[in-house]
Design a protein around this motif. Sequence first.
Motif, mmCIF file in Angstrom:
data_model
loop_
_atom_site.group_PDB
_atom_site.id
_atom_site.type_symbol
_atom_site.label_atom_id
_atom_site.label_comp_id
_atom_site.label_asym_id
_atom_site.label_seq_id
_atom_site.Cartn_x
_atom_site.Cartn_y
_atom_site.Cartn_z
ATOM 1 N N GLN A 224 48.410 30.351 -12.652
ATOM 2 C CA GLN A 224 48.581 28.927 -12.375
ATOM 3 C C GLN A 224 49.501 28.761 -11.170
ATOM 4 N N SER A 225 49.009 28.067 -10.149
ATOM 5 C CA SER A 225 49.811 27.786 -8.960
ATOM 6 C C SER A 225 49.385 26.442 -8.384
ATOM 7 N N GLU A 226 50.248 25.854 -7.576
ATOM 8 C CA GLU A 226 49.872 24.620 -6.899
ATOM 9 C C GLU A 226 48.799 24.927 -5.854
ATOM 10 N N TYR A 227 47.760 24.109 -5.841
ATOM 11 C CA TYR A 227 46.647 24.326 -4.918
ATOM 12 C C TYR A 227 45.891 23.013 -4.755
ATOM 13 N N HIS A 228 45.806 22.548 -3.530
ATOM 14 C CA HIS A 228 45.040 21.342 -3.207
ATOM 15 C C HIS A 228 44.899 21.289 -1.692
ATOM 16 N N LEU A 229 44.270 20.262 -1.178
ATOM 17 C CA LEU A 229 43.977 20.191 0.254
ATOM 18 C C LEU A 229 45.221 20.141 1.129
ATOM 19 N N MET A 230 46.373 19.800 0.563
ATOM 20 C CA MET A 230 47.610 19.771 1.327
ATOM 21 C C MET A 230 48.476 21.000 1.091
ATOM 22 N N HIS A 231 48.020 21.909 0.229
ATOM 23 C CA HIS A 231 48.780 23.140 -0.014
ATOM 24 C C HIS A 231 47.802 24.246 -0.386
ATOM 25 N N ARG A 232 47.487 25.116 0.573
ATOM 26 C CA ARG A 232 46.435 26.116 0.396
ATOM 27 C C ARG A 232 46.974 27.538 0.560
ATOM 28 N N ASP A 233 48.241 27.753 0.234
ATOM 29 C CA ASP A 233 48.852 29.070 0.426
ATOM 30 C C ASP A 233 48.129 30.178 -0.336
ATOM 31 N N VAL A 234 47.583 29.867 -1.521
ATOM 32 C CA VAL A 234 46.951 30.928 -2.320
ATOM 33 C C VAL A 234 45.702 31.480 -1.650
ATOM 34 N N GLU A 235 45.170 30.759 -0.662
ATOM 35 C CA GLU A 235 44.039 31.280 0.102
ATOM 36 C C GLU A 235 44.491 32.333 1.115
ATOM 37 N N LYS A 236 45.763 32.277 1.489
ATOM 38 C CA LYS A 236 46.267 33.120 2.574
ATOM 39 C C LYS A 236 47.122 34.287 2.090
ATOM 40 N N ASN A 237 47.751 34.149 0.920
ATOM 41 C CA ASN A 237 48.707 35.174 0.483
ATOM 42 C C ASN A 237 48.107 36.211 -0.466
ATOM 43 N N GLY A 238 46.810 36.184 -0.630
ATOM 44 C CA GLY A 238 46.141 37.193 -1.431
ATOM 45 C C GLY A 238 45.987 36.865 -2.902
ATOM 46 N N VAL A 239 46.546 35.749 -3.364
ATOM 47 C CA VAL A 239 46.494 35.428 -4.796
ATOM 48 C C VAL A 239 45.064 35.157 -5.255
ATOM 49 N N LEU A 240 44.342 34.293 -4.546
ATOM 50 C CA LEU A 240 42.964 34.006 -4.950
ATOM 51 C C LEU A 240 42.079 35.243 -4.835
ATOM 52 N N ASP A 241 42.268 36.011 -3.784
ATOM 53 C CA ASP A 241 41.474 37.237 -3.620
ATOM 54 C C ASP A 241 41.743 38.222 -4.752
ATOM 55 N N THR A 242 43.001 38.326 -5.165
ATOM 56 C CA THR A 242 43.352 39.227 -6.264
ATOM 57 C C THR A 242 42.743 38.763 -7.575
ATOM 58 N N CYS A 243 42.773 37.460 -7.817
ATOM 59 C CA CYS A 243 42.147 36.921 -9.027
ATOM 60 C C CYS A 243 40.648 37.214 -9.036
ATOM 61 N N ARG A 244 40.020 37.024 -7.886
ATOM 62 C CA ARG A 244 38.583 37.293 -7.780
ATOM 63 C C ARG A 244 38.285 38.769 -8.054
#
Length: 380
Positions: A224-244
């Motif tokens: 669980q992390s903050e994620y929306h059109l004004m905060h997309r850090d999880v796309e850049k820091n590897g979190v979403l890729d790791t979850c995938r």
Amino acid sequence: MNRRDFLKSTAMLGAALSLPSMLAAGTGKRPEIKTSDAANGGSGLSKLPVRTLGTGKAAFPVSALGFGVMGMTYNRSSHPDRKQCIRLLHEAVDRGVTLFDTAIIYGPLTNELLAGEALSQFKDKISVTTKFGHEVVNGKGTGRQDSRPATIRRYCEESLKRLRLDALPMFYQHRFDRNVPVEEVAGTVGELIREGKVLRWGMCEVSAGTIRKAHAVCPLTAIQSEYHLMHRDVEKNGVLDTCRELGIGFVPYRPINRGFLGGDINEYTRFDPENDNRQTLPRFTPEAIRANTRIVNVLQNFGRTRGMTSAQVALGWLLQKAPWIVPIPGTTKLSHLEENLHTLDFTCTPAEWLELENAVAAIPVTGGRYNAEQQRQVGH
């Protein structure tokens, strides 16, 4: 269209929005996502599309949109009385929501107590997830983290009592504790899972490296992390890729940016200094709100030609990112609950979503999402 316009038009459009012919027109087509009796216990209640967080033994089928309970008692200015909150939570269950999110620190304790009172009667049909980690002493948060094994066990027992449950459907570590190795935290939760007191676990606002270490000891169901059109850090820091890669689900909190992307907040909005953390956040100063309203305008313009409010655009953008992403917007208003759930009636093409992303990315976001102290607690 902003949320205020949506409220004015609900009475006239409510029936039309439910007609299959309307849903099939243009881009307003219901997503082809299968429903599952497992998610609502075959209850006969309304069904929403179902998504699965996690894989294997950690898999967790839930409604495609969850419900964040926090704002009903904590950090969101004024809120309805207890009976009205309970009534709204029951309305969410009736509409097919099966994932509800709370935490020990919300209140502290009062949010779990509300969730327990309102939702324990549906425990075979829905799931209430909660979180440990923030230290609470004598009913008050200390600002420190405590994820020592003995503390995790104590918090688990106390949460079970407040939520009136036999087992916690999912237990998140709310924030990383620098004094306790993540492997020790994972091992302790793993023991609770084997004992049947916890069914699954997750982590909040952690790095890709921490996710890997924890998952290797005890498989994670969700991050669980903050994620929306004004905060997309999880796309850049590897979190979403790791979850995938690891088959871990992702739960965006504050998916409408603490209400901002709904269009009802402006530079003259005043937040309750006693019960609203937005007045402490750099992104919610009058100057930042004034500058960032241009982003809301982009969402409103995008939604206007598609019959969507800006809040629905924000949620729809998240939902199309991956089938294992489940946002948890919160609200204290039935009209907003219905608005959020109607997001599932719309689809847009990848090209349309890319157009929206590019339009938003062209506008710099003014102000950080957290103050310095809160920012130090995330991303470890």
